[in-house]
Design an enzyme around this catalytic site. Structure first.
Site, mmCIF file in Angstrom:
data_model
loop_
_atom_site.group_PDB
_atom_site.id
_atom_site.type_symbol
_atom_site.label_atom_id
_atom_site.label_comp_id
_atom_site.label_asym_id
_atom_site.label_seq_id
_atom_site.Cartn_x
_atom_site.Cartn_y
_atom_site.Cartn_z
ATOM 1 N N ARG A 34 21.743 9.488 -33.091
ATOM 2 C CA ARG A 34 21.187 8.289 -32.475
ATOM 3 C C ARG A 34 20.586 8.567 -31.098
ATOM 4 N NH1 ARG A 34 21.838 3.024 -33.618
ATOM 5 N NH2 ARG A 34 23.329 3.536 -35.255
ATOM 6 N N CYS A 70 20.100 0.907 -37.883
ATOM 7 C CA CYS A 70 19.819 -0.155 -36.919
ATOM 8 C C CYS A 70 19.401 -1.422 -37.650
ATOM 9 C CB CYS A 70 18.708 0.255 -35.955
ATOM 10 S SG CYS A 70 19.278 1.377 -34.689
ATOM 11 N N ASP A 109 16.891 -2.215 -28.431
ATOM 12 C CA ASP A 109 16.116 -3.332 -27.880
ATOM 13 C C ASP A 109 15.953 -3.228 -26.372
ATOM 14 O OD1 ASP A 109 15.609 -4.498 -30.293
ATOM 15 O OD2 ASP A 109 17.157 -6.028 -30.145
ATOM 16 N N ASP A 131 35.064 5.077 -25.103
ATOM 17 C CA ASP A 131 35.191 6.337 -25.840
ATOM 18 C C ASP A 131 36.607 6.906 -25.827
ATOM 19 O OD1 ASP A 131 32.596 6.327 -26.690
ATOM 20 O OD2 ASP A 131 31.883 7.840 -25.280
#
Length: 429
Positions: A102, A126, A134, A316
């Site tokens: 990504r 997506c 976006d 994360d």
């Protein structure tokens, strides 16, 4: 397909060398597209994602070498890597490459800024309207780019160059801030980035861009000012240590018990996580060599966390901390505010005996006396390492399947844990 076998119940004692940060390395590598000169990056981690990005950059014309030798698609990226984009040979990033990672979508900013045009596939998976790109597109449009989305591709054009502007993000976005920094560095005039991400990896990118000749002030704060320049030059930069890797091994030490030195870790990059570990019952000391984490057999205490942008608790590390809380004496509440659907590890932790209930973006974890080894399946990068952490404290054998997720973000994980006493091995096939 590789698997990792773990026999739980062993304390961790020893030294773990912290690698360079993947989340800093990727945008730094992409920044090489901004200049025709050589960008040398030291302390790059040797990870699947890093090596995949080298392939993607090569598609655009970036030549990479280590110690003066040109290498193939998967070099030993633990040594200084020299990236040279003397000629951009293709401004299109096709789906078959972008779908593999990504973060590779970020190439749109330097390609557009340097060449006046970029056509980049939307990342795989997506959904229109909710896709995370976006805000990246919005930033490019603010800088004067015309953007069309057609047939799964984002086609951005700025034939007369980008123009400085105010970019005000409605929410904090690391990828959006990376994009704005790279694009604004070569834009005409002044750009102000408002509600910018404050993550250390953003600061690392800004510091590298400044070495390349960019004029950036305020990185690490919520407002960043960029004065565009006509061209950027080459530079040398050392990737900062991986705070997520350091936090992961700190949590592993707290889970298994013992005494682990995280060599090269910087406490200032993960203070919120270290504070939570102390609340949970670990002893944390910052020393010249790095961070020392100990737990001497005392029980783990439940702690509530809410993930947040830096300097808050990092999303994360959420899965890893949840694994730790499965053994706490009581109930902990974990609230995920950054990403949707980031509790995919819950079902697999339950296979090891964890008691976890989900309510929207909240996970309620009731600690148990014992976890029991079982076959489990990794669903993503952070979820996979949470299963490893739980397995360290589980009775018996755990087999973690689909560990290619681990290889995307952790360099030699089984070697580092095994060196501290864990019974852990990688099985091929």
């Amino acid at each position: 397909m590789d698997r990792i076998r773990i026999v739980g119940g062993q304390e961790l004692n020893g030294v773990i060398q912290i690698s360079g940060a993947k989340n800093a390395a990727l945008p730094l590598m992409i920044a090489s597209l901004l200049t025709a000169e050589t960008l040398t990056l030291d302390n790059l981690p040797n990870l699947a994602d890093v090596n995949m990005l080298l392939r993607i950059l090569g598609h655009h014309g970036v030549d990479h070498s280590v110690d003066g030798r040109r290498l193939g698609a998967a070099p030993n990226a633990s040594r200084p890597v020299h990236l040279t984009a003397r000629d951009i040979v293709d401004t299109t990033a096709p789906y078959e490459l972008v779908s593999k990672m990504r973060a590779s979508f970020w190439v749109i900013a330097p390609l557009l800024a340097r060449m006046g045009e970029a056509k980049v596939s939307l990342p795989g998976g997506c959904a229109i309207g909710t896709r995370p790109v976006d805000l990246l597109i919005m930033a490019l449009e603010k800088l004067g780019a015309s953007v069309e989305i057609e047939a799964g591709y984002v086609h951005a054009k700025a034939p007369k160059g980008l123009r400085g502007a105010e970019i005000k993000f409605p929410k904090v976005t690391v990828g959006g801030t990376h994009t704005a920094l790279m694009a604004a560095s070569l834009a005409h005039g002044h750009t102000r980035i408002v509600n910018a991400a404050r993550e250390p990896e953003v600061v690392d990118l800004a510091e590298c861009l400044v070495k390349m000749g960019a004029r950036i002030k305020g990185a690490g704060q919520s407002v960043i000012d960029v004065e565009g320049v006509a061209r950027l030059n080459g530079a040398s930069h050392r990737v900062l240590p991986d705070r997520i890797e350091a936090g992961t091994y700190a949590i592993a030490a707290a889970m298994a018990g013992g005494d682990v030195m995280l060599e090269g870790a910087e406490a200032g990059l993960l203070q919120s996580a270290l504070d939570v570990l102390v609340e949970a019952g670990a002893t944390v000391n910052v020393v010249n060599e790095g961070i020392r984490v100990q737990r001497n057999g005392a029980g783990l205490m439940p702690v509530d966390i809410v993930t947040a942008p830096f300097p808050g608790f990092p999303t994360d590390l959420q899965a890893q901390f949840m694994a730790l809380m499965t053994k706490a004496k009581g109930q902990s509440r974990i609230t995920e505010t950054i990403f949707e659907n980031r509790f995919m590890h819950v079902q697999e932790l339950a296979r090891l005996g964890a008691h976890i209930r989900l309510d929207g973006d909240v996970a309620l974890v009731d600690g148990v006396e014992r976890l029991e080894g079982a076959p489990v399946m990794a669903t993503d990068l952070r979820a996979s390492v949470s299963l490893v952490i739980a397995a360290l404290a589980a009775e018996g054998e755990t087999m973690v399947n689909r560990v290619y997720h681990l290889d995307r973000g952790f360099e030699h994980l089984e070697t580092k844990l095994g060196g501290c006493g864990a019974i852990i091995e990688r099985l091929s096939g």
